[in-house]
Design an enzyme around this catalytic site. Structure first.
Site, PDB file in Angstrom:
ATOM      1  CG  ASP A  23      -3.985   4.500  -2.092  1.00 24.14           C
ATOM      2  OD1 ASP A  23      -3.085   3.736  -1.713  1.00 24.14           O
ATOM      3  OD2 ASP A  23      -5.102   4.545  -1.567  1.00 24.14           O
ATOM      4  CG  ASP A  57      -1.855   1.111   1.306  1.00 22.75           C
ATOM      5  OD1 ASP A  57      -2.081   1.752   0.255  1.00 22.75           O
ATOM      6  OD2 ASP A  57      -2.397   1.383   2.394  1.00 22.75           O
ATOM      7  CB  ILE A 104      33.448  40.541   6.858  1.00 22.38           C
ATOM      8  CG1 ILE A 104      34.641  41.450   6.636  1.00 22.38           C
ATOM      9  CG2 ILE A 104      32.223  41.345   7.298  1.00 22.38           C
ATOM     10  CD1 ILE A 104      34.523  42.294   5.385  1.00 22.38           C
ATOM     11  CG  ASP A 105      36.047  43.296  10.367  1.00 20.93           C
ATOM     12  OD1 ASP A 105      37.150  42.957   9.907  1.00 20.93           O
ATOM     13  OD2 ASP A 105      35.635  44.465  10.413  1.00 20.93           O
TER      14      ASP A 105
HETATM   15  N1  LIG Z   1      37.379  42.653  20.904  1.00 17.47           N
HETATM   16  C1  LIG Z   1      37.957  41.777  20.128  1.00 17.47           C
HETATM   17  N2  LIG Z   1      38.335  42.127  18.878  1.00 17.47           N
HETATM   18  C2  LIG Z   1      38.917  41.205  18.111  1.00 17.47           C
HETATM   19  C3  LIG Z   1      39.126  39.885  18.548  1.00 17.47           C
HETATM   20  N3  LIG Z   1      39.698  39.193  17.542  1.00 17.47           N
HETATM   21  C4  LIG Z   1      39.853  40.050  16.508  1.00 17.47           C
HETATM   22  N4  LIG Z   1      39.370  41.260  16.833  1.00 17.47           N
HETATM   23  C5  LIG Z   1      39.371  42.463  16.008  1.00 17.47           C
HETATM   24  O1  LIG Z   1      38.410  42.312  14.948  1.00 17.47           O
HETATM   25  C6  LIG Z   1      38.891  42.946  13.777  1.00 17.47           C
HETATM   26  C7  LIG Z   1      38.899  41.982  12.634  1.00 17.47           C
HETATM   27  O2  LIG Z   1      39.837  40.973  12.861  1.00 17.47           O
HETATM   28  P1  LIG Z   1      40.420  40.071  11.739  1.00 17.47           P
HETATM   29  O3  LIG Z   1      41.248  39.039  12.371  1.00 17.47           O
HETATM   30  O4  LIG Z   1      40.978  40.853  10.626  1.00 17.47           O
HETATM   31  O5  LIG Z   1      39.069  39.438  11.223  1.00 17.47           O
HETATM   32  P2  LIG Z   1      38.870  38.525   9.961  1.00 17.47           P
HETATM   33  O6  LIG Z   1      37.788  37.618  10.320  1.00 17.47           O
HETATM   34  O7  LIG Z   1      40.163  37.916   9.566  1.00 17.47           O
HETATM   35  O8  LIG Z   1      38.397  39.544   8.862  1.00 17.47           O
HETATM   36  P3  LIG Z   1      38.298  39.331   7.288  1.00 17.47           P
HETATM   37  O9  LIG Z   1      39.375  38.402   6.927  1.00 17.47           O
HETATM   38  O10 LIG Z   1      38.424  40.642   6.654  1.00 17.47           O
HETATM   39  O11 LIG Z   1      36.966  38.749   7.069  1.00 17.47           O
HETATM   40  C8  LIG Z   1      40.272  43.463  14.088  1.00 17.47           C
HETATM   41  O12 LIG Z   1      40.177  44.808  14.392  1.00 17.47           O
HETATM   42  C9  LIG Z   1      40.702  42.667  15.299  1.00 17.47           C
HETATM   43  O13 LIG Z   1      41.580  43.349  16.117  1.00 17.47           O
HETATM   44  C10 LIG Z   1      38.732  39.544  19.891  1.00 17.47           C
HETATM   45  O14 LIG Z   1      38.889  38.433  20.364  1.00 17.47           O
HETATM   46  N5  LIG Z   1      38.145  40.538  20.606  1.00 17.47           N
END
Ligand SMILES: Nc1nc2c(ncn2[C@@H]2O[C@H](COP(=O)(O)OP(=O)(O)OP(=O)(O)O)[C@@H](O)[C@H]2O)c(=O)[nH]1
Ligand SMILES: [Mg+2]
Length: 1288
Positions: free
Chosen positions: A282, A80, A598-599
């Site tokens: 079915d 079924d 990023i960042d």
């Molecule tokens: N407060 C704080 N800031 C951080 C820390 N780690 C990294 N940062 C800051 O975050 C920013 C980006 O850091 P990156 O290491 O360039 O970041 P990423 O991920 O490599 O960035 P992209 O490669 O451009 O994507 C910088 O200004 C670092 O100083 C952390 O643990 N604490």
């Protein structure tokens, strides 16, 4: 109320879980009916399983013989597709013990005689069917055999109380199991037969074919895991199965969209107010049931009428000789059509002497049932009377049905298994224009032209023959005697507890299915894929460990499929062949990528890794004050801007200390950029790496690019450790981030650490596996202070989070689930092993945390990489065997096997071209020769290096499973290299299309050489960067992923090549397409003294429904009006025409051109003439085919402090459609689909609107028709440009 339900679900499944795992190792008796060639002698391949099924007309339905229990008890069960449980009557059930109706002659099950019988849900089994029949009792597990496949732990129902004297094998969707409706919870589902077969590796994917022979043959077959191409005629066409409104797939509901009656006297198109009609395929229903208005037209065609006595539409049995047939159309006007002839539609009413019409126009004739009856509400059913004429493949993973006409006469067989989990139906093409399935056909009444042809030749009464077409209303008759009614409907199980009652009261009530069906059909998008993760999320994946049982099926199936289909050779099997030394080497290799939004700190984290592993002597920050910059961001531009642009590779050794023992792991690491414009760098890193560290910000959590990299990790099945960075930041909340990973990325995640102190006071972490505190000490945190003392204030939290971790693991890991159910606490070793298993199986990600900038808790993250990410032999890596039609073959990271490697990245450096290579199998030595399997060229490898960002280290040899770079190799990115003995190729990576472009030219003409050298290099290195010269304007146009992407290359030209450029305005990469079909008949006839040009092409232009991004050319010429060689030129002409669309000169996509007729001239026809004629025909037809301009829409994510929400809203309103807004504690995130056109220079506006505090990211989403005014403007501008050029 909710609580009780949950408890019930729980108790029902406790049994299931413990029963599954309680039996320990299961040994499968795999019978391979179709054993594939096995060159290495190590393959294990899922096969297909076929079972013959018998038609039992009087009982109604198809039956199959199965075995159950130990020792095996023979049973005959009904097959079924309308239900999903296997169940059998208990031999103690009164229906079997009573002799009144012959007892259970098909067999019943005696649980006391089975040594392997195990009750898993006392009184939990309860199923009722629409005809009021039912079965109730316990769920149990036992051995079950069907078609040579044996399943030792099948969950089934035992009918202790039932009025049906035989059991059923329901093979529908697991979500249609009785338990799901009874508990009102999808998480109550268990792996039913087809899922379990996948789980056990018997078949590759949850799919089977079912073909019933014609009525006379009385049998059919079900083939699990494959198709038999000899059992159907014509094309096998894939059509969509529709989900419920909740998006769940529970029944084989498809769109029935047309019906024609055809007979020697004519053809009628039958109509219904209900078209498009949702129908359930079915096999458990004898007859078919259509809406009353349609059924009545069918009856009129064949002269059938409704008999109150029989409760059915009847007709003379002699009508089985009728020459007429009905053509059922599915999935829209261009979908498949299945013809059902009358001999399949006239069924005996009894197995004895047929009742006779005692009065009326058929007086004296034998009465039979008509195969198509009426229902008053949806969903309608296509039962056996239809299905006998259709070969149907049910694909429960892709939610598609493959359908073709049954080949009744077939004696041959050619079985093709589904190659892998979620593979599409083999040899089938998708039905075009399925979105038109929702269109209502215009409703006119049929003229009944076919009616008289139906009855001609079939010996019916003279009355009927003389009756005017369509005149059946006056037909009246009665039957000779009372008769034993055939069992005509069992059908669709009514799974709601209340439904049996409804059925008994004569209300046709289909519960879930009927409520959803009609609405579901208005969905015009293709059905979404049924994936394990989707199921997981729907099934409250994380709520309870018991839910594990529900998802285990899909998960296990996926895992199994990956191992089997992908490889036919498990990593274990490969490992078994390795020497201990080789194994040891591999077990200490990790190839990992760091990817994130990023960042988020990827480069900063990588810098710490290099420092703690002793690879760099000092830490330098990204955009640090010392002006040195992080090691991995070596490019000047990266250092200036503080972003990573190119991924950089490095390698390092980590001496991991565990219980006083030190083990050195060799880590190859790639730091990738976060900006979406450089996404290809992440893509290729994920293509070649075995594992990844996904970095997240402790405050922002899952962000837009986190979702993008998540998708990339999933695309290449890359297991990951999640690292929550920036724990020092104000508002850091790691547990919120863990929740987001679970919810937004839909991967089970749990913290394996908790923080000690927070924000500025963040000191280190508590390791939840070992329950110990880990703090950094010494300069730059170089030493670790480990203590069994957990700070008192977080002790309770640690306990709580450890329990959460174990619960989460119980969801995804059998061993922990078992311990959990037995209320035992797993040991740290068991927890670690489970995390590793689940992570590598892609079911889980362990979450660690720290702060890179504050030098805290990076070393424990490195330990996690070693502990939980796979070594090269843990993950299956596949190549395609080019000599065997690209059949997948496993690559084994074994040094002594023949070499196979992938060139995944090219880079020019001062010493020449550097080619990054992942070695999958075998090893290479300096000076050795390799073959490029694309160009077939033999090349010598003069130099092998390991990369350390922009530095390199020469090595003499590189082993299997490693990453290196080689010099002096001429190749393209994505080329496969072998030792010349293996005909293998590696699948290359996904390269997204460019979305914007601009014109560019060097300011000084003397720079032309340097300019072209640079451009060639950039293109070779970056497949997302493209260049072309526009024929009309003669401008050089570069295109790429976004403004930043192109800006970086322009800047690199200036810095690295000293070429200053002038650039035009950024332009959007528009596309052109057609929206409807337009026919053409085009004649090219030119005479110019000598040989002229002559070509006539006819056909049509239409949207390509198979793929909205690609163009498709097809020939349907019959009778050779255009010879094949000219047809090839037509195809060429069409594809050439698509390069430059008629509207704007932009690429044409999603268009098809079909040539079906034409003419040639003896002397004047040529390839050129046909190519040209097709191009001209295409351009001419383009307008009538509703040609439109498409523009790219970008998924744009903006994050800014909450106070700017109003400003941003205003900014975005003008630019696109807001899809989602999420307001956090301090900031908010808005996601919108924006036209790229509107987004140029957006960063300036955003800066102004948010005092520089807002951020945004943009990613290509899809193409959509540009607004009409813009289209008009663009088309006019292009026309003017052309005109200007002409008059110039
Ligand atoms: N407060 C704080 N800031 C951080 C820390 N780690 C990294 N940062 C800051 O975050 C920013 C980006 O850091 P990156 O290491 O360039 O970041 P990423 O991920 O490599 O960035 P992209 O490669 O451009 O994507 C910088 O200004 C670092 O100083 C952390 O643990 N604490
Ligand atoms: Mg970076």
């Amino acid at each position: 109320m909710k609580g009780t339900t949950a408890a019930v679900v729980g108790s029902a499944l406790v049994g299931v879980v413990s029963a599954q795992v309680g039996n320990g190792v299961v040994q499968w008796n795999i019978q391979k009916k179709h054993k594939p060639a096995d060159p290495l002698g190590l393959r294990k391949r899922a096969s297909t399983y076929e079972e013959v099924i018998q038609n039992e007309q009087i009982r109604g339905g198809y039956f199959t013989t199965c075995k159950m229990g130990t020792p095996a008890q023979d049973l005959t069960l009904q097959l079924d597709t309308g239900s999903s449980d296997i169940w059998v009557p208990d031999s103690d059930a009164s229906v079997c013990t009573s002799t009144k109706n012959g007892g259970c002659s098909f067999g019943s099950f005696d649980p006391s005689n089975s040594a392997t019988f195990n009750i898993v849900g006392k009184n939990k089994f309860d199923i009722s069917y629409v005809d009021g029949s039912f079965a109730k009792g316990d769920y149990f597990t036992d051995v079950f055999e069907i078609g040579g496949a044996s399943l030792t732990n099948m969950t089934m129902g035992l009918g202790n109380k039932t009025d049906i004297a035989y059991g059923l094998v329901g093979v529908g969707y697991a979500l249609n199991e009785a338990i799901v409706a009874d508990e009102q919870s999808t998480s109550a589902a268990y792996p039913n037969l087809p899922v379990n077969m996948v789980d056990e590796g018997l078949i590759n994917t949850v799919a089977y074919s079912l073909w019933l022979n014609d009525l006379d043959a009385s049998d059919g077959s079900i083939l699990f895991g494959g198709i038999d191409t000899k059992k159907y005629v014509g094309d096998l066409t894939r059509i969509a199965i529709y989900p419920t409104q909740q998006g769940l797939y529970t029944s084989f509901l498809v769109a029935f969209t047309s019906l024609q009656a055809v007979s020697p006297s004519g053809t009628d198109t039958l109509t219904s107010r209900s078209f498009p009609i949702p129908v359930v395929l079915d096999s458990g229903t004898t007859l078919s049931y259509l809406p009353t208005d349609l059924a009545k037209q069918l009856w009129t065609e064949v002269g059938a009428a409704y008999s109150l006595e029989a409760g059915l539409a009847l007709l003379p049995c002699s009508m089985q000789n009728s020459k007429g047939y009905f053509s059922f159309g599915f999935a829209g006007p261009d979908g498949p059509k299945i013809n059902v002839t009358m001999d399949e539609l006239v069924l005996d009413l009894t197995d004895g002497k047929a009742p006779v019409f005692s009065a009326g126009e058929y007086r004296g004739q034998d009465a039979c049932a008509f195969g198509i009856q009426n229902f008053t509400s949806a969903p309608y059913l296509l039962g056996d009377t239809f299905l006998r004429s259709a070969y149907v493949v049910y694909d429960l993973v892709n939610n598609q049905v493959g359908i073709a006409a049954t080949d009744f006469n077939s004696t041959e067989s050619n079985i093709v298994p589904f190659p892998s989990m979620s593979a599409e139906i083999p040899s089938a093409t998708v039905a075009p224009n399925q979105q038109q399935a929702t269109a209502k056909p215009s409703a006119t009444q049929p003229g009944y032209a076919a009616s008289s042809g139906f009855t001609d030749g079939a010996a019916t009464s003279s009355n009927q023959k003389n009756a005017a077409p369509g005149m059946t209303a006056a037909r009246s008759f009665s039957l000779s005697s009372s008769f034993v009614k055939m069992r005509v409907i069992r059908a669709v199980a009514t799974l709601h507890s209340g439904r049996a009652v409804a059925a008994r009261h004569g209300v046709r009530h289909f519960g879930l299915a009927s409520r959803v069906a009609v609405a579901a059909l208005t969905v015009d998008t293709p059905s979404p894929r049924w994936t394990a993760s989707q199921l997981g999320s729907r099934r409250h994946f994380s709520e309870t460990p018991f839910a594990r049982a529900a998802v285990s099926a899909a998960d296990a199936a996926l895992k199994q499929a990956k191992e089997l289909a992908a490889a036919n050779m498990t990593p274990e099997a490969a490992a078994a062949r390795m020497t201990p030394a080789e194994l040891k080497r591999l077990s200490q290799v990790r190839n990992i990528g760091i990817a994130a939004h990023i960042d988020s700190g990827k480069t900063t984290v990588t810098e710490r890794i290099l420092f703690y592993t002793g690879r760099v002597k000092a830490i330098h920050e990204v955009r640090g004050r010392d002006g040195v910059g992080a090691k991995m961001d070596s490019m000047e531009l990266e250092r200036e801007r503080g972003i990573t642009i190119q991924s950089a590779a490095t390698f390092t050794d980590w001496a991991k200390k565990e219980n006083g023992v030190e083990e050195t792991y060799h880590i190859n690491l790639i730091d990738t950029p976060g900006h979406i414009d450089f996404t290809i760098e992440v893509e290729r890193a994920m293509r070649v790496l075995d594992g990844a560290v996904m970095v997240l910000c402790a405050v922002s959590g899952v962000q837009s690019q986190t979702i993008t990299v998540d998708r990339q990790m999933k695309r290449y099945s890359v297991p990951r450790v999640s690292f929550i960075n920036k724990m020092d930041r104000m508002g850091a909340n790691p547990f919120k981030v863990v929740e987001q990973i679970n919810k937004k990325l839909k991967i089970a995640a749990a913290a394996i650490q908790i923080p000690i102190g927070s924000e500025k006071e963040f000191e280190g972490v508590v390791d939840l596996v070992e329950m110990r505190a880990i703090r950094n000490d010494g300069a730059r945190g170089i030493n670790l202070k480990i203590s069994k003392e957990i700070p008192a204030e977080i002790k309770e939290l640690a306990e709580q989070k450890r329990n959460e971790l174990i619960e989460k693991l119980a969801d995804v890991d059998d061993e922990i689930a078992e311990l959990f159910l037995d209320e035992k606490t797993p040991t740290p070793l068991q927890i670690k092993a489970a995390i590793r298993r689940a992570t590598i199986a892609l079911k889980f990600t362990p979450v660690v945390m720290g702060s890179a900038i504050a030098d805290k808790s990076i070393q424990p993250m490195l330990d996690a990489v070693c502990d939980y990410l796979p070594n090269p032999s843990d993950v299956p890596n596949m190549a395609l065997d080019l000599s065997k039609g690209e059949a997948p073959v496993a690559l084994i990271p074994y040094n002594s096997l023949p070499f196979v490697g992938l060139a995944f990245k090219l880079e020019e450096n001062p010493y020449g071209q550097l080619t990054y290579m992942r070695v999958y199998q075998g090893s290479i030595k300096k000076g050795q020769y390799l073959f490029n399997s694309r160009s077939n060229k033999k090349i010598r490898i003069p130099r092998i290096v390991r990369m350390h960002s922009n530095e390199m280290e020469d090595v003499a040899e590189i082993g299997a499973g490693e990453i290196c770079a080689v010099f002096g190799v001429d190749c393209a990115s994505g080329d496969t290299f072998t030792d010349g003995h293996l005909p293998y190729g590696l699948s290359s990576m996904y390269v997204p299309d460019a979305v914007m472009s601009l014109s560019i030219k060097p300011k000084r003409s003397s720079d032309a050489d340097a300019f072209s050298k640079a451009m060639n290099r950039f293109m070779r290195e970056d497949p997302t960067f493209r260049l072309h010269v526009d024929e009309e304007s003669e401008e050089t146009i570069i295109s790429g992923m976004g403004e930043l992407h192109l800006e970086i290359y322009i800047e690199r030209l200036r810095r690295e090549y000293k070429v200053d450029c002038e650039t035009g305005q950024p332009r959007v990469a528009y596309r052109e397409t057609v929206t409807t079909r337009a026919d053409f008949d085009f004649l090219l006839k030119r005479q110019s003294g000598g040989p002229g040009d002559y070509a006539r092409v006819c056909g049509w232009v239409a949207p390509n429904e198979r793929n909205a991004e690609e163009n498709h050319f097809e020939t349907q010429v019959v009778g050779g009006t255009i010879p094949d060689k000219y047809l090839a030129s037509c195809g060429k002409g069409f594809h050439e025409a698509c390069v430059k669309g008629p509207l704007l000169g932009h690429k044409v996509i999603g268009t098809e051109l079909i040539v079906n007729d034409g003419a040639t001239h003896v002397t004047d026809s040529s390839d050129h003439a046909f190519s040209l004629a097709t191009q001209m025909a295409f351009r001419k037809a383009f307008e009538s085919a509703g040609g439109v301009v498409l523009e790219p829409l970008m998924k744009t994510t903006i994050t800014a402090p909450a106070e700017f929400q109003g400003n941003i809203l205003m900014l975005m309103n003008k630019r696109g459609t807001i899809v989602d807004t999420e307001v956090g504690a301090d900031d908010f995130t808005m996601v919108a689909d924006c036209s790229l056109n509107a987004m140029f220079g957006f960063s300036t506006h955003l800066r102004a609107a948010t005092q520089g505090k807002g951020e945004f990211s943009m990613e290509f989403s899809h193409y959509a028709a540009a607004p009409p005014h813009l289209q008009k403007e663009l088309v006019a501008k292009y026309a003017k440009e052309l005109e200007d050029k002409r008059t110039k």
